[in-house]
Scaffold this motif. Structure first.
Motif, PDB file in Angstrom:
ATOM      1  N   ASP A 396     -23.223  -4.472   6.888  1.00 17.57           N
ATOM      2  CA  ASP A 396     -23.993  -3.549   5.774  1.00 17.57           C
ATOM      3  C   ASP A 396     -24.094  -2.244   5.686  1.00 17.57           C
ATOM      4  OD1 ASP A 396     -26.214  -3.773   7.153  1.00 17.57           O
ATOM      5  OD2 ASP A 396     -27.486  -5.174   5.783  1.00 17.57           O
ATOM      6  N   ASP A 397     -23.766  -1.353   7.200  1.00 21.41           N
ATOM      7  CA  ASP A 397     -24.535  -0.463   7.636  1.00 21.41           C
ATOM      8  C   ASP A 397     -23.678   0.935   6.245  1.00 21.41           C
ATOM      9  OD1 ASP A 397     -22.183  -0.974   9.067  1.00 21.41           O
ATOM     10  OD2 ASP A 397     -23.370  -0.611  10.885  1.00 21.41           O
ATOM     11  N   GLY A 398     -22.204   0.378   6.275  1.00 23.38           N
ATOM     12  CA  GLY A 398     -20.898   1.512   5.762  1.00 23.38           C
ATOM     13  C   GLY A 398     -20.449   2.158   6.518  1.00 23.38           C
ATOM     14  N   TYR A 399     -20.210   1.682   7.777  1.00 23.66           N
ATOM     15  CA  TYR A 399     -19.433   1.986   8.465  1.00 23.66           C
ATOM     16  C   TYR A 399     -17.591   1.137   8.669  1.00 23.66           C
ATOM     17  CZ  TYR A 399     -22.480   4.101  11.892  1.00 23.66           C
ATOM     18  OH  TYR A 399     -23.913   4.914  12.154  1.00 23.66           O
ATOM     19  N   CYS A 400     -17.163   0.159   7.977  1.00 20.19           N
ATOM     20  CA  CYS A 400     -16.267  -0.073   8.157  1.00 20.19           C
ATOM     21  C   CYS A 400     -15.434  -0.519   6.166  1.00 20.19           C
ATOM     22  CB  CYS A 400     -16.561  -1.668   9.259  1.00 20.19           C
ATOM     23  SG  CYS A 400     -14.026  -1.948   9.247  1.00 20.19           S
ATOM     24  N   LYS A 401     -14.898  -0.440   5.580  1.00 20.58           N
ATOM     25  CA  LYS A 401     -13.793  -0.301   4.580  1.00 20.58           C
ATOM     26  C   LYS A 401     -12.575  -1.019   4.859  1.00 20.58           C
ATOM     27  CE  LYS A 401     -14.142   1.170   0.091  1.00 20.58           C
ATOM     28  NZ  LYS A 401     -14.820   0.926  -0.764  1.00 20.58           N
ATOM     29  N   PHE A 402     -13.030  -2.354   4.035  1.00 20.59           N
ATOM     30  CA  PHE A 402     -11.593  -2.869   4.146  1.00 20.59           C
ATOM     31  C   PHE A 402     -11.239  -2.471   2.038  1.00 20.59           C
ATOM     32  CE2 PHE A 402     -11.041  -7.471   2.841  1.00 20.59           C
ATOM     33  CZ  PHE A 402      -9.497  -8.010   3.599  1.00 20.59           C
ATOM     34  N   LEU A 403      -9.717  -2.703   3.060  1.00 21.34           N
ATOM     35  CA  LEU A 403      -8.712  -2.361   1.488  1.00 21.34           C
ATOM     36  C   LEU A 403      -8.071  -3.856   1.665  1.00 21.34           C
ATOM     37  CD1 LEU A 403      -8.377  -1.041  -1.246  1.00 21.34           C
ATOM     38  CD2 LEU A 403      -6.004  -0.111   0.328  1.00 21.34           C
ATOM     39  N   ASP A 404      -8.322  -4.985   0.417  1.00 21.83           N
ATOM     40  CA  ASP A 404      -8.016  -6.277   0.338  1.00 21.83           C
ATOM     41  C   ASP A 404      -6.485  -5.981  -0.012  1.00 21.83           C
ATOM     42  OD1 ASP A 404      -7.013  -8.889   0.286  1.00 21.83           O
ATOM     43  OD2 ASP A 404      -8.717  -9.749  -0.751  1.00 21.83           O
ATOM     44  N   CYS A 405      -5.294  -6.167   0.842  1.00 23.77           N
ATOM     45  CA  CYS A 405      -3.836  -6.085   0.149  1.00 23.77           C
ATOM     46  C   CYS A 405      -3.685  -6.844  -0.520  1.00 23.77           C
ATOM     47  CB  CYS A 405      -2.893  -5.925   1.103  1.00 23.77           C
ATOM     48  SG  CYS A 405      -2.912  -4.168   2.142  1.00 23.77           S
ATOM     49  N   ASN A 406      -4.374  -8.858  -0.580  1.00 22.76           N
ATOM     50  CA  ASN A 406      -4.274  -9.908  -1.470  1.00 22.76           C
ATOM     51  C   ASN A 406      -4.917 -10.099  -2.129  1.00 22.76           C
ATOM     52  OD1 ASN A 406      -2.911 -10.627   1.398  1.00 22.76           O
ATOM     53  ND2 ASN A 406      -5.001 -12.293   2.087  1.00 22.76           N
ATOM     54  N   SER A 407      -5.237  -8.677  -3.020  1.00 22.82           N
ATOM     55  CA  SER A 407      -5.444  -8.810  -4.171  1.00 22.82           C
ATOM     56  C   SER A 407      -4.797  -7.590  -5.034  1.00 22.82           C
ATOM     57  CB  SER A 407      -7.640  -9.420  -4.774  1.00 22.82           C
ATOM     58  OG  SER A 407      -8.183  -7.885  -3.084  1.00 22.82           O
ATOM     59  N   GLY A 408      -4.339  -7.338  -4.301  1.00 23.30           N
ATOM     60  CA  GLY A 408      -3.311  -5.840  -5.074  1.00 23.30           C
ATOM     61  C   GLY A 408      -4.130  -4.903  -4.887  1.00 23.30           C
ATOM     62  N   GLY A 409      -4.836  -5.158  -3.456  1.00 28.46           N
ATOM     63  CA  GLY A 409      -5.240  -2.934  -3.433  1.00 28.46           C
ATOM     64  C   GLY A 409      -4.993  -2.050  -3.046  1.00 28.46           C
ATOM     65  N   CYS A 410      -3.878  -2.087  -2.447  1.00 25.46           N
ATOM     66  CA  CYS A 410      -2.693  -2.200  -1.593  1.00 25.46           C
ATOM     67  C   CYS A 410      -1.439  -2.028  -2.665  1.00 25.46           C
ATOM     68  CB  CYS A 410      -2.395  -2.379  -0.734  1.00 25.46           C
ATOM     69  SG  CYS A 410      -3.816  -2.298   0.856  1.00 25.46           S
ATOM     70  N   ASN A 411      -1.544  -1.849  -3.581  1.00 25.40           N
ATOM     71  CA  ASN A 411      -0.486  -1.896  -4.307  1.00 25.40           C
ATOM     72  C   ASN A 411       0.309  -0.139  -4.954  1.00 25.40           C
ATOM     73  OD1 ASN A 411       0.113  -5.041  -4.658  1.00 25.40           O
ATOM     74  ND2 ASN A 411      -1.015  -4.601  -6.742  1.00 25.40           N
ATOM     75  N   LYS A 412      -1.010   0.245  -4.703  1.00 25.53           N
ATOM     76  CA  LYS A 412      -0.591   1.842  -5.114  1.00 25.53           C
ATOM     77  C   LYS A 412      -0.570   2.167  -3.630  1.00 25.53           C
ATOM     78  CE  LYS A 412      -2.185   2.445  -9.744  1.00 25.53           C
ATOM     79  NZ  LYS A 412      -3.426   2.467 -10.813  1.00 25.53           N
ATOM     80  N   SER A 413       0.526   3.222  -3.517  1.00 27.42           N
ATOM     81  CA  SER A 413       0.853   4.077  -1.861  1.00 27.42           C
ATOM     82  C   SER A 413      -0.198   5.197  -1.860  1.00 27.42           C
ATOM     83  CB  SER A 413       1.986   4.464  -1.775  1.00 27.42           C
ATOM     84  OG  SER A 413       2.742   3.287  -1.787  1.00 27.42           O
ATOM     85  N   GLU A 414      -0.842   5.769  -2.821  1.00 31.18           N
ATOM     86  CA  GLU A 414      -1.890   6.416  -2.910  1.00 31.18           C
ATOM     87  C   GLU A 414      -3.447   6.046  -2.529  1.00 31.18           C
ATOM     88  OE1 GLU A 414      -0.646   6.541  -6.825  1.00 31.18           O
ATOM     89  OE2 GLU A 414       0.206   6.018  -5.121  1.00 31.18           O
ATOM     90  N   SER A 415      -3.813   4.607  -2.934  1.00 32.87           N
ATOM     91  CA  SER A 415      -4.765   4.136  -2.329  1.00 32.87           C
ATOM     92  C   SER A 415      -4.863   4.338  -0.413  1.00 32.87           C
ATOM     93  CB  SER A 415      -4.869   2.729  -2.962  1.00 32.87           C
ATOM     94  OG  SER A 415      -5.267   3.197  -4.036  1.00 32.87           O
TER      95      SER A 415
END
Length: 546
Positions: A396-415
């Motif tokens: 909960d310290d903000g050091y790590c950011k997760f982008l979940d590709c299973n939920s469509g978070g990676c559908n846009k290459s620019e993201s």
């Protein structure tokens, strides 16, 4: 000898990644054995007891089940069964090397390697370690040979005298017609949009000039369009030193992934190509040793074993042992397999395009220490991806950011690119095969890749990445992470700001230009891109085959 094992795949939806518990054979520094689920172990024992095929040799039980990757839109046909095979060592040194080294030990399937020691018979821990060390030594020796093929800076910048490239004008069924099947290639995806702009795809306006929606399996037409405009191209076979065969073998495979056809059907086009080549005098004059194929899928997809229905057996053909093969993922036991970068979304036209991007990412405000763009493996809590996601999201310290590709978070290459530009480190665990396109996306974004398996990069790209891996990446043993002995985020917090900056400058200014493929009319003078590096090394290699 080690063996490969992967789990039976299941279909969850039309747009879901392959969900398999992945473990890759790797160096002696990485611990190999992990807990085998009871059901799988029982299945293995039943197979051993019931099979008429001997699968015990030396100190190991050999069980091979293939695992494949397609893309983030992957599922496997229901009813697909795992295939078992005993890896048979073969001599594979069709092209004479510049050294006297002889290579052997062909691991036809190495996606999951789980050596089962016969402790009850005569096996020992030291035997296993020695086997692994010997296998890794072979791989490293091959990479040294590949590096010895690289040309000097003077020769790579030289003229075309004695360095002619002949491009076969193949019947369209071997390339253009395959692109024409884009609408029906994958049932739920219109692939045609990826073949626009000479297979670079549609422009990504948000990221600026030179950015496109390039698919990870578009290498074959991209490379072909560049070779056609190469300054050393010749139209007389007698003037050629190198023969380029523009066969889109990866697209050939892709169109059969989700169709219920026989293995004979899948192999038809490759066999037809070999027959066509054998009718050409240029093929026979050096037994194909001066020919090169560029294949836009992983090597395993062209090496179907006898019990599998996945992919083709194109690279298993006797006629394909002599030619050089450039692939996005090489088979580590084949000297003529050479790994070259996955195509990324950036295709610069000029030196200024590269310089502008370098300045942009070197100045990027990286607010995330660590990021991971990927998907978990449901039902596999001990999978490296699942462990990394848990370590990342539990903070909960903000050091790590997760982008979940299973939920469509990676559908846009620019993201993905924007996430990597905002991050100091990008986690790059292996997926459905050792390599990841994401590694090149992270390098392109100035994000230091964190690797967990040496086969992901270190044993793959000798022409484009240096032997000193510590200059551009951080390595953490995936077994140490799985067993909760290492918290990745805490480990990366200990890397000093100065170390990060030094690595990033090296990535941006030394590596980046050689990892991208310029557009078909690119005019690069200061830099060599991935295409130029590959072609210069190929030309230098065949020039020394006299």
């Amino acid at each position: 000898m080690a063996i490969s094992l992967s789990k039976k795949k299941t279909r969850e939806s039309k747009k879901v990644e392959l969900k398999d518990d992945y473990c890759l054979f790797h160096s002696i520094l990485c611990k190999l054995l992990y807990r085998i689920p009871t059901a799988i172990l029982l299945f293995m024992l039943i197979f051993i007891w019931s099979s008429s095929t001997t699968i015990i040799s030396g100190s190991f039980v050999h069980v091979c089940v293939s695992s494949r990757k397609l893309s983030n839109l992957y599922c496997l046909s229901a009813g697909t069964q795992p295939s078992f095979e005993v890896p048979i060592p073969i001599i594979n040194n069709s092209i004479s090397t510049d050294t006297s080294t002889r290579f052997n030990g062909d691991m036809k399937e190495i996606v999951d390697v789980v050596p089962v020691i016969k402790n009850s018979i005569n096996g020992s821990r030291s035997d296993r370690h020695e086997e692994i060390a010997n296998a890794v030594k072979v791989v490293e020796e091959q990479l040294q040979v590949h590096r010895s093929w690289t040309g000097s800076s003077s020769s790579s910048r030289g003229g075309c005298d004695g360095r002619g490239i002949f491009v076969y004008d193949l019947p369209p069924k071997f390339n253009k017609d395959l692109v024409g099947e884009c609408g029906d290639m994958i049932p739920w995806v219109d692939f045609c949009k990826y073949f626009k702009n000479e297979a670079m795809g549609e422009p990504i306006q948000k990221l600026g000039k030179g950015w496109y929606q390039t698919h990870q399996y578009s290498l074959e037409p991209i490379f072909h369009s560049r070779v056609l405009k190469h300054p050393c191209r010749v139209y007389n076979e007698n003037e050629a030193k190198l023969f380029y065969v523009p066969f889109y073998g990866g697209l050939d495979i892709l169109r059969w992934h989700f169709k219920n056809v026989s293995n004979d059907v899948k192999d038809t086009l490759g066999l037809d190509l070999v027959k066509w080549l054998e009718s050409k005098p240029s093929w026979g004059q050096n037994s194909g040793k001066d020919h090169v194929f560029v294949l836009g899928k992983i090597s395993w997809d062209f090496r179907r074993n006898i019990n599998s229905s996945w992919g083709t057996s194109f690279l298993q053909l006797d006629q394909m042992q002599n030619p050089l093969k450039l692939l996005i993922e090489r088979q580590p036991w084949h000297i003529n397999d050479i790994g070259i970068p996955h195509p990324t979304h950036f295709h610069p036209h000029s030196d200024d395009d590269i310089i502008s991007w370098q300045l942009k990412i070197i100045r990027s405000n990286r607010k995330n220490l660590v990021s991971f763009a990927g998907g978990a493996r449901p039902g596999a809590p001990e999978n490296i991806r699942s462990v990394l996601i848990k370590q990342c999201t539990s903070r909960d310290d903000g050091y790590c950011k997760f982008l979940d590709c299973n939920s469509g978070g990676c559908n846009k290459s620019e993201s993905i690119i924007e996430l990597f530009m905002d991050s100091e480190f990008c986690l790059q665990p292996p997926g459905d095969s050792p390599t990841r396109k994401s590694v090149f996306d992270s390098l392109l974004s100035g994000c230091i890749p964190v690797l967990f398996d040496p086969f992901t990069v270190y044993y793959q790209y000798p022409w484009h990445l240096p032997e000193d891996h510590g200059r551009y990446s951080v390595f953490i043993d995936q077994e140490e992470v799985r067993k909760m002995r290492v918290n990745v985020v805490e480990r990366l917090m200990k890397v000093s700001v100065r170390e990060r900056e030094n690595m990033r400058r090296y990535i941006v200014y030394e590596l980046l230009p050689g990892l991208v493929y310029g557009d078909s009319s690119s005019e690069l003078e200061k830099f060599q891109d991935a295409f130029s590096i590959s072609m210069n090394n190929l030309l230098d290699r065949v020039s020394r085959m006299e």
